[in-house]
Enzyme design. Sequence first.
Site, mmCIF file in Angstrom:
data_model
loop_
_atom_site.group_PDB
_atom_site.id
_atom_site.type_symbol
_atom_site.label_atom_id
_atom_site.label_comp_id
_atom_site.label_asym_id
_atom_site.label_seq_id
_atom_site.Cartn_x
_atom_site.Cartn_y
_atom_site.Cartn_z
ATOM 1 N N GLU A 186 -8.042 -5.233 5.580
ATOM 2 C CA GLU A 186 -7.896 -4.924 4.224
ATOM 3 C C GLU A 186 -6.625 -5.815 3.883
ATOM 4 O OE1 GLU A 186 -9.202 -0.617 3.512
ATOM 5 O OE2 GLU A 186 -8.498 -0.965 5.512
ATOM 6 N N HIS B 155 -13.067 2.761 0.502
ATOM 7 C CA HIS B 155 -13.090 1.801 1.678
ATOM 8 C C HIS B 155 -13.796 0.509 1.268
ATOM 9 C CE1 HIS B 155 -13.031 5.265 4.756
ATOM 10 N NE2 HIS B 155 -11.665 4.886 4.604
ATOM 11 N N ARG C 163 -11.136 15.633 7.940
ATOM 12 C CA ARG C 163 -12.070 16.100 6.792
ATOM 13 C C ARG C 163 -13.380 16.378 7.417
ATOM 14 N NH1 ARG C 163 -10.830 10.539 3.421
ATOM 15 N NH2 ARG C 163 -9.013 10.183 4.724
ATOM 16 N N ASN D 174 0.942 -1.185 0.065
ATOM 17 C CA ASN D 174 -0.009 0.085 0.138
ATOM 18 C C ASN D 174 1.139 1.075 0.091
ATOM 19 O OD1 ASN D 174 -1.744 1.918 0.619
ATOM 20 N ND2 ASN D 174 -2.640 1.072 2.413
ATOM 21 N N ARG E 134 -2.729 -2.167 -3.263
ATOM 22 C CA ARG E 134 -3.996 -1.291 -3.035
ATOM 23 C C ARG E 134 -3.876 -0.169 -3.948
ATOM 24 N NH1 ARG E 134 -5.272 2.895 1.608
ATOM 25 N NH2 ARG E 134 -7.483 2.987 1.293
#
Length: 395
Positions: free
Chosen positions: A381, A176, A237, A10, A87
């Site tokens: 993940e 996600h 965010r 990743n 990823r």
Amino acid sequence: MPARTILVINCGSSSIKFALVAAQPGPFILSGLAERLGSTTAVLHWQQDGQQHSEALHGGDHRAALAALLPKVQAASAGSLLGIGHRVVHGGEHFTQACRLDAEVIASIRAIAPLAPLHNPASLQGIEAALAVYPQLPQVAVFDTAFHQTLPEHAYRYALPESLYREHGVRRYGFHGTSHRYVSQQAAQLAGLAVDGSSWLVAHLGNGCSTCAVVNGQSRDTSMGLTPLEGLVMGTRSGDVDPNLHGHLSRTLGWSLARIDAMLNQESGLLGLSGLSNDMRTLEQARADGHSGATLAIEVFCYRLAKSLAAMACALPQLDGLIFTGGIGEHSPLIRATTVAHLKLLGLALDETANQRTRGGASGPIHAPGSPRVLVVPTNEERQIALDTLTLLSA
Ligand code: AMP
């Protein structure tokens, strides 16, 4: 020694997270992080057999980090390494599932980069470095957006002029996806239900946060949109704001687009509301000490999350359960309880003892008798990316 292993990578712009994952369930054989790549303090950290190790990379870039990692991965996998799973954040409308990497796929990921200007170029950097360092290994891209390509058009279209969608790809994509898919499958297993025929609400709550409605193992709606800024309150965010905010700030304060972007992505969310931190652990402690900003940030976070889950329920034929995952979802009884308290209309209620007990990587039900299921399911993940890579390479 495991029979088949996959190296999961990743990449960020100056970092690489990695894990060597075996086909059978269990802890990662080796995992770690290369960080500050391209700077004089570049360093590789890894964990193996419960031991932590570090190695200075002396200004090394992505390629140098992967070259330093290769012998360790080869030794740890003892010849069982089948391939690499990368990823990739944005697959646009082009990628509806994981895909073996070749020149054409790389060109498509590059073409999608304007939709994810921070993420896709970083993934490409890692992919190109990995292809150079591991040319003999098959490599696969697994996309965060792919799971959401099953959204119906009424869920993915914005109410904007059609040309913006047709000519410029302006639509909701969702992110996600790897996590939402993994935990909804795990939840069906935990509940003893077939994936086909089951319906779930998922709350992935980490530094980034999103909700998802999953029906028959497919995403039917999700809270993130064109970019990962839409939807819930997150660490830094803002999530949803009035779309007129940009014009308002530009007209009244003279702010540039870059200034507004930075404010919405890096200075808002829990950090902006609390004036203290983007980290939920810090905020929970501060709330307990009477900090008003932390208290408000937690209240807004949970209320907005509950509103999003109630909206996602519109996409479900029935509710088989609500799933909490991600760092906050897995570890915070306070956030779970405060959120579920807003969802009485869905009949949801928690068993407070089970809620308090289920943390620190534990999974299981936390609902009160008579309530639809509420489950805590740790996400993984890396494991899902490894499984997707294995499936593709074994086909
Ligand atoms: P992730 O991005 O999934 O690693 O999640 C990061 C978020 O999880 C941060 O806001 C952390 O503060 C939060 N988190 C991790 N552990 C806990 C905990 N024990 N209680 C509350 N929040 C936690």
